[in-house]
Design an enzyme around this catalytic site. Structure first.
Site, PDB file in Angstrom:
ATOM      1  N   LYS A  63      27.095  14.795  -0.183  1.00 48.04           N
ATOM      2  CA  LYS A  63      25.738  15.301  -0.402  1.00 48.04           C
ATOM      3  C   LYS A  63      25.741  16.841  -0.540  1.00 48.04           C
ATOM      4  O   LYS A  63      26.780  17.475  -0.432  1.00 48.04           O
ATOM      5  CB  LYS A  63      24.823  14.845   0.741  1.00 48.04           C
ATOM      6  CG  LYS A  63      24.636  13.309   0.815  1.00 48.04           C
ATOM      7  CD  LYS A  63      23.938  12.760  -0.404  1.00 48.04           C
ATOM      8  CE  LYS A  63      23.283  11.404  -0.266  1.00 48.04           C
ATOM      9  NZ  LYS A  63      24.010  10.248   0.195  1.00 48.04           N
TER      10      LYS A  63
HETATM   11  C1  LIG Z   1      23.384   8.844   0.687  1.00 51.69           C
HETATM   12  C2  LIG Z   1      22.189   8.008   0.511  1.00 51.69           C
HETATM   13  C3  LIG Z   1      21.642   7.238   1.542  1.00 51.69           C
HETATM   14  C4  LIG Z   1      22.304   7.012   2.860  1.00 51.69           C
HETATM   15  O1  LIG Z   1      22.756   8.125   3.537  1.00 51.69           O
HETATM   16  P1  LIG Z   1      24.034   7.949   4.493  1.00 51.69           P
HETATM   17  O2  LIG Z   1      24.057   9.241   5.245  1.00 51.69           O
HETATM   18  O3  LIG Z   1      25.227   7.755   3.621  1.00 51.69           O
HETATM   19  O4  LIG Z   1      23.793   6.794   5.387  1.00 51.69           O
HETATM   20  C5  LIG Z   1      20.444   6.573   1.324  1.00 51.69           C
HETATM   21  N1  LIG Z   1      19.819   6.627   0.139  1.00 51.69           N
HETATM   22  C6  LIG Z   1      20.332   7.322  -0.899  1.00 51.69           C
HETATM   23  C7  LIG Z   1      19.568   7.357  -2.185  1.00 51.69           C
HETATM   24  C8  LIG Z   1      21.540   8.018  -0.754  1.00 51.69           C
HETATM   25  O5  LIG Z   1      22.054   8.679  -1.790  1.00 51.69           O
END
Ligand SMILES: *Cc1c(COP(=O)(O)O)cnc(C)c1O
Length: 370
Positions: free
Chosen positions: A185
């Site tokens: 991210k």
């Molecule tokens: C990354 C992501 C998540 C989940 O986040 P995590 O920290 O990996 O559990 C949920 N929704 C979207 C659209 C994402 O890109």
């Protein structure tokens, strides 16, 4: 297969990450409840203009407790876009509610009020717009629709830290905003998530749920509800804080990468680079191009053969086993985007020479207009 030489979205750990992690070890505080947790939460809240924020062990956990704290459960329907990561829909199921899949906008790839409205029925309780790839959903019409029907709006802003909708930070538009700090991210904590909410009492209830719902102020272990071990560790928070300190630079890096792609692809016949709506300021977390359907697979093969990581858009949820029955209506935009979309390297520190190579490889599979 080793690590691709040019990854899709790699963390840039060039700040005080090491210093803060060492401090955790020196202080002997690695688990949850440590000093970095509070600092990270305060810094995060300040960064997006929220009064408070509550950290979680993941973005998925944040979405789960958001739904529970908003009272969503069995018998309730929750409208989510069909084009998203599966972790948007899974927590709805885990909460015992029913996800209902809606189509998305062909330009921003996000949920639209027009797609949501016909899906609203007597059991609909919430809408979960996703700011896909970092680009904000068009929130004003969605919020108006939610208001008219008395629906909760939970923003899946997991990809959208540092993005703005008409000047308001993503995550601050609905009743609850959920963020993620997993490895790829915009900022990473190794793993982790964050919650912000309009109603401070609900937000504190979310915190309570992340801490095993242990009633505070007692020597005994008293639990008045079913909770979860969803707290963030001090180690993760240390990493997250160091990353947060450089959020501006990290977003600027991705935006610069996007500007270079946009210029390079301007004359590319048959392809379209992702755009930014005029009401949006996106973090360009994950950048993508749409190509003709028959070019998508060969293009990804070509890039990967040259050490460039590429990947398709998220698979439409209604084509995954758990969600086969979740779409009441056809989803032509989602299907069309999935058939044509390729995500390409978008790291904040993508080197100009590497980017030129990516552009050249893509051009080899598509034709530039003369
Ligand atoms: C990354 C992501 C998540 C989940 O986040 P995590 O920290 O990996 O559990 C949920 N929704 C979207 C659209 C994402 O890109």
């Amino acid at each position: 297969m080793g690590v691709p030489r040019i990854p899709l979205s790699a963390p840039v750990l060039a700040g005080r990450e090491r210093e803060y992690l060492v401090r955790c070890i020196d202080d002997g505080w690695v688990a949850s409840g440590g000093p970095f947790v509070g600092e990270f939460e305060r810094g995060f809240a300040e960064a997006i203009g929220a009064p408070t924020a509550v950290s979680t062990s993941s973005g998925t956990a944040a979405l789960h407790v958001a739904l529970l704290a908003m009272g969503i459960g069995p018998g309730d329907e929750v409208i989510v876009p069909a084009l998203t990561f599966v972790a948007t829909a899974n927590p709805v199921r885990v909460a015992g509610a029913t996800p209902v899949l809606a189509d998305v906008d062909p330009v921003t790839y996000t949920l639209t009020a027009d797609a949501v409205e016909p899906l609203i029925g007597p059991r609909t309780r919430a809408i979960v717009p996703v700011h896909l790839f970092g680009h904000p959903a068009d929130m004003t019409p969605l919020l108006a629709l939610a208001e008219r029907h008395g629906l909760v709006v939970i923003e899946d802003a997991t990809e959208a830290l540092g993005s703005y909708y008409r000047g308001t930070p993503c995550g601050m538009l609905g009743d609850v905003g959920c963020f993620s700090f997993n490895g790829n991210k915009v900022i990473t904590a190794g793993a982790g998530g964050m919650l912000v909410a309009r109603d401070p009492e609900r937000l504190e209830h979310m915190r309570f749920l992340t801490l095993q719902a242990r009633d505070p102020g007692h020597r005994e272990y008293l639990h008045s509800e079913v909770g979860f071990n969803y707290a963030l560790s001090n180690l993760h928070a240390a990493l997250g804080l160091a990353q947060l300190e450089r959020l501006g630079e990290l977003v600027a890096g991705r935006r610069a990468v996007a500007a270079r792609y946009a210029a390079a692809f301007a004359d590319l016949e048959g392809a379209r680079f992702c755009t930014e709506a005029d009401w949006a300021e996106t973090n360009f977390w994950l950048q993508s191009i749409l190509v003709p359907e028959d070019v998508r697979e060969p293009l990804m093969d070509h890039l990967e053969a040259h050490g460039v990581q590429a990947r398709p858009f998220f698979h439409p949820l209604h084509r995954l086993a758990p969600y086969r029955d979740a779409a009441p209506a056809p989803l032509p935009v989602t299907e069309g985007l999935h058939a044509r979309g390729v995500c390409i390297p978008s790291s904040a520190d993508l080197a100009a020479a590497d980017q030129e190579k990516i552009v050249a490889l893509i051009a080899e599979r598509l034709a530039f207009a003369g």
